[in-house]
Design a protein around this motif. Structure first.
Motif, PDB file in Angstrom:
ATOM      1  N   LEU A 162      -1.066  81.733  83.891  1.00  0.00           N
ATOM      2  CA  LEU A 162      -0.745  81.725  82.369  1.00  0.00           C
ATOM      3  C   LEU A 162      -0.185  80.617  81.831  1.00  0.00           C
ATOM      4  O   LEU A 162      -0.057  80.235  80.546  1.00  0.00           O
ATOM      5  CB  LEU A 162      -0.331  83.246  81.943  1.00  0.00           C
ATOM      6  N   HIS A 163       0.702  79.877  82.805  1.00  0.00           N
ATOM      7  CA  HIS A 163       1.584  78.797  82.444  1.00  0.00           C
ATOM      8  C   HIS A 163       0.768  77.491  82.506  1.00  0.00           C
ATOM      9  O   HIS A 163       1.299  76.416  82.680  1.00  0.00           O
ATOM     10  CB  HIS A 163       2.696  78.545  83.101  1.00  0.00           C
ATOM     11  N   SER A 164      -0.608  77.387  82.754  1.00  0.00           N
ATOM     12  CA  SER A 164      -1.434  76.295  82.873  1.00  0.00           C
ATOM     13  C   SER A 164      -1.242  75.236  81.442  1.00  0.00           C
ATOM     14  O   SER A 164      -0.996  75.944  80.368  1.00  0.00           O
ATOM     15  CB  SER A 164      -2.914  76.721  82.857  1.00  0.00           C
ATOM     16  N   ASN A 165      -1.314  74.248  81.719  1.00  0.00           N
ATOM     17  CA  ASN A 165      -1.102  73.340  80.760  1.00  0.00           C
ATOM     18  C   ASN A 165      -2.053  73.248  79.460  1.00  0.00           C
ATOM     19  O   ASN A 165      -1.850  73.036  78.599  1.00  0.00           O
ATOM     20  CB  ASN A 165      -0.974  71.784  81.055  1.00  0.00           C
ATOM     21  N   SER A 166      -3.201  73.694  79.842  1.00  0.00           N
ATOM     22  CA  SER A 166      -4.377  73.857  78.846  1.00  0.00           C
ATOM     23  C   SER A 166      -5.281  74.997  79.173  1.00  0.00           C
ATOM     24  O   SER A 166      -5.346  75.416  80.327  1.00  0.00           O
ATOM     25  CB  SER A 166      -5.139  72.432  78.857  1.00  0.00           C
ATOM     26  N   LEU A 167      -6.212  75.197  78.289  1.00  0.00           N
ATOM     27  CA  LEU A 167      -7.269  76.261  78.668  1.00  0.00           C
ATOM     28  C   LEU A 167      -8.255  75.723  79.432  1.00  0.00           C
ATOM     29  O   LEU A 167      -8.549  76.545  80.182  1.00  0.00           O
ATOM     30  CB  LEU A 167      -7.942  76.599  77.214  1.00  0.00           C
ATOM     31  N   TYR A 168      -8.525  74.533  79.500  1.00  0.00           N
ATOM     32  CA  TYR A 168      -9.331  74.036  80.762  1.00  0.00           C
ATOM     33  C   TYR A 168      -8.903  74.388  82.130  1.00  0.00           C
ATOM     34  O   TYR A 168      -9.691  74.582  82.881  1.00  0.00           O
ATOM     35  CB  TYR A 168      -9.780  72.635  80.169  1.00  0.00           C
ATOM     36  N   VAL A 169      -7.430  73.872  82.349  1.00  0.00           N
ATOM     37  CA  VAL A 169      -6.981  74.175  83.471  1.00  0.00           C
ATOM     38  C   VAL A 169      -6.980  75.644  83.948  1.00  0.00           C
ATOM     39  O   VAL A 169      -7.279  75.886  85.036  1.00  0.00           O
ATOM     40  CB  VAL A 169      -5.517  73.395  83.467  1.00  0.00           C
ATOM     41  N   PHE A 170      -6.650  76.440  82.905  1.00  0.00           N
ATOM     42  CA  PHE A 170      -6.729  77.746  83.063  1.00  0.00           C
ATOM     43  C   PHE A 170      -7.980  78.252  83.611  1.00  0.00           C
ATOM     44  O   PHE A 170      -8.193  79.013  84.512  1.00  0.00           O
ATOM     45  CB  PHE A 170      -6.141  78.617  81.770  1.00  0.00           C
ATOM     46  N   ARG A 171      -9.011  77.956  82.843  1.00  0.00           N
ATOM     47  CA  ARG A 171     -10.440  78.315  83.159  1.00  0.00           C
ATOM     48  C   ARG A 171     -11.037  77.953  84.618  1.00  0.00           C
ATOM     49  O   ARG A 171     -11.379  78.534  85.266  1.00  0.00           O
ATOM     50  CB  ARG A 171     -11.508  77.914  82.193  1.00  0.00           C
ATOM     51  N   LYS A 172     -10.759  76.876  84.841  1.00  0.00           N
ATOM     52  CA  LYS A 172     -10.960  76.013  86.168  1.00  0.00           C
ATOM     53  C   LYS A 172     -10.154  76.840  87.281  1.00  0.00           C
ATOM     54  O   LYS A 172     -10.736  77.216  88.388  1.00  0.00           O
ATOM     55  CB  LYS A 172     -10.347  74.645  86.322  1.00  0.00           C
ATOM     56  N   ASN A 173      -8.975  77.070  87.104  1.00  0.00           N
ATOM     57  CA  ASN A 173      -8.289  77.990  88.144  1.00  0.00           C
ATOM     58  C   ASN A 173      -8.401  79.379  88.277  1.00  0.00           C
ATOM     59  O   ASN A 173      -8.764  79.844  89.479  1.00  0.00           O
ATOM     60  CB  ASN A 173      -6.765  77.775  87.937  1.00  0.00           C
ATOM     61  N   ILE A 174      -8.605  80.081  87.229  1.00  0.00           N
ATOM     62  CA  ILE A 174      -8.785  81.616  87.083  1.00  0.00           C
ATOM     63  C   ILE A 174     -10.341  81.705  87.703  1.00  0.00           C
ATOM     64  O   ILE A 174     -10.535  82.861  88.112  1.00  0.00           O
ATOM     65  CB  ILE A 174      -8.709  81.978  85.681  1.00  0.00           C
ATOM     66  N   ARG A 175     -11.213  80.858  87.560  1.00  0.00           N
ATOM     67  CA  ARG A 175     -12.721  81.068  88.149  1.00  0.00           C
ATOM     68  C   ARG A 175     -12.654  81.332  89.614  1.00  0.00           C
ATOM     69  O   ARG A 175     -13.656  81.986  89.992  1.00  0.00           O
ATOM     70  CB  ARG A 175     -13.348  79.802  87.570  1.00  0.00           C
ATOM     71  N   SER A 176     -11.848  80.761  90.138  1.00  0.00           N
ATOM     72  CA  SER A 176     -11.805  80.725  91.807  1.00  0.00           C
ATOM     73  C   SER A 176     -11.492  82.213  92.019  1.00  0.00           C
ATOM     74  O   SER A 176     -11.907  82.628  93.439  1.00  0.00           O
ATOM     75  CB  SER A 176     -10.710  79.702  92.322  1.00  0.00           C
ATOM     76  N   LEU A 177     -10.824  82.903  91.336  1.00  0.00           N
ATOM     77  CA  LEU A 177     -10.663  84.556  91.626  1.00  0.00           C
ATOM     78  C   LEU A 177     -11.854  85.305  91.557  1.00  0.00           C
ATOM     79  O   LEU A 177     -11.928  86.530  92.308  1.00  0.00           O
ATOM     80  CB  LEU A 177      -9.570  84.980  90.528  1.00  0.00           C
TER      81      LEU A 177
END
Length: 301
Positions: A284-299
């Motif tokens: 949730l502390h990702s710098n941007s929505l793009y980074v969050f989408r990319k990281n959360i997708r792996s879950l």
């Protein structure tokens, strides 16, 4: 645009119903605990709306005007309710299409999933016919053009339907992937989902809800409706201890009495936040929505 400006004050003619305007379509919502009082109030609102139409030289298409009743009571559902416009009774329906989503009176989303399934089967046929001449990369592009939009559209609304309904969509997803990778009808698809990085429909709701949480917490929603949810969605830490042997509830879940309430995004976003507390706190502390989408997708892949 001029028409929208012309009907902009239609809300002023209503005192109890909550209107939603989209182009020339007007939808009224009215709720209460007494069906007779709701019917009387709705008839009064329709009369007020009719006077507004007359004053503004507009007319109501009675043939396209319908009403639908949402209730958990079978006794109320079976009762005859009189809703009329200028003495002409309105037709009661068990389902209706609202902004592309088919809403049924039981809110089980089966009619909408029937509609999606028919669209997916037709477009999977397109994949099948083109699979002999197109490579995998192009077929995946076709998947995201012809199949994924139907699954994605308003998924937060209908995505927590019954497992039977979701499995119907999942079976069609698997069929599409077998065609894309030119596999046999009975081939296992788990590896195909991972290789294509396509999220299963059974996991898509959690993925989209995670994005909803990120946007909500970081103030990326500007819509008035989302701001009104602030009283219902509050990610307040009640515990900070996280151990392997204990289930730690990190935010309080709003109360609910029915499965309909349980499956709403308001409840589910709290449950998902709790279930994925450690990774969510980090992501949730990702710098941007793009980074969050990319990281959360792996879950979810």
């Amino acid at each position: 645009l001029l028409f929208i400006l012309y009907i902009n004050d239609i809300i002023s003619s209503l005192s109890q119903a909550k209107p939603i305007l989209f182009a020339d379509d007007t939808t009224l919502f009215l709720s209460g605990s007494n069906i007779n009082m709701i019917a009387d109030a709705l008839n009064q609102e329709i009369s007020s709306l009719g006077r507004w139409f007359t004053c503004n030289r507009l007319s109501l298409n009675i043939g396209k005007t319908q009403y639908i009743l949402f209730t958990n009571s079978s006794n109320i559902r079976s009762r005859e309710i009189k809703i009329s416009v200028d003495g002409q009774p309105l037709n009661r329906v068990s389902e209706t299409k609202f902004l592309g989503v088919i809403i049924d009176e039981n809110l089980n989303w089966t009619p909408h999933i029937n509609h999606i399934s028919s669209k997916l089967r037709r477009n999977i046929g397109i994949l099948k016919k083109t699979s002999a001449i197109l490579n995998t990369t192009t077929l995946i592009t076709l998947y995201y053009s012809f199949i994924y939009p139907y699954i994605l559209y308003c998924h937060l609304i209908w995505g927590k339907s019954s497992s039977t309904n979701n499995n119907r969509i999942l079976i069609l997803q698997k069929r599409a992937l077998r065609i894309i990778y030119k596999q046999s009808f009975l081939a296992h698809t788990d590896i195909l989902f991972r290789e294509s990085k396509i999220i299963k429909v059974t996991e898509l709701f959690n993925y989209l809800t995670s994005i909803f949480i990120y946007k909500f917490i970081n103030g990326l929603y500007k819509d008035m409706f989302i701001r009104q949810l602030s009283n219902s969605i509050q990610f307040t830490n009640s515990h900070r201890l996280y151990t392997r042997s204990s289930t730690c509830q990190v935010c309080s879940i709003p109360s609910y009495r029915t499965n309909l309430r349980l499956n709403t995004v308001v409840i589910q976003c709290h449950k998902i936040f709790n279930n994925f507390f450690v990774p969510m706190q980090l992501l949730l502390h990702s710098n941007s929505l793009y980074v969050f989408r990319k990281n959360i997708r792996s879950l979810y892949i």
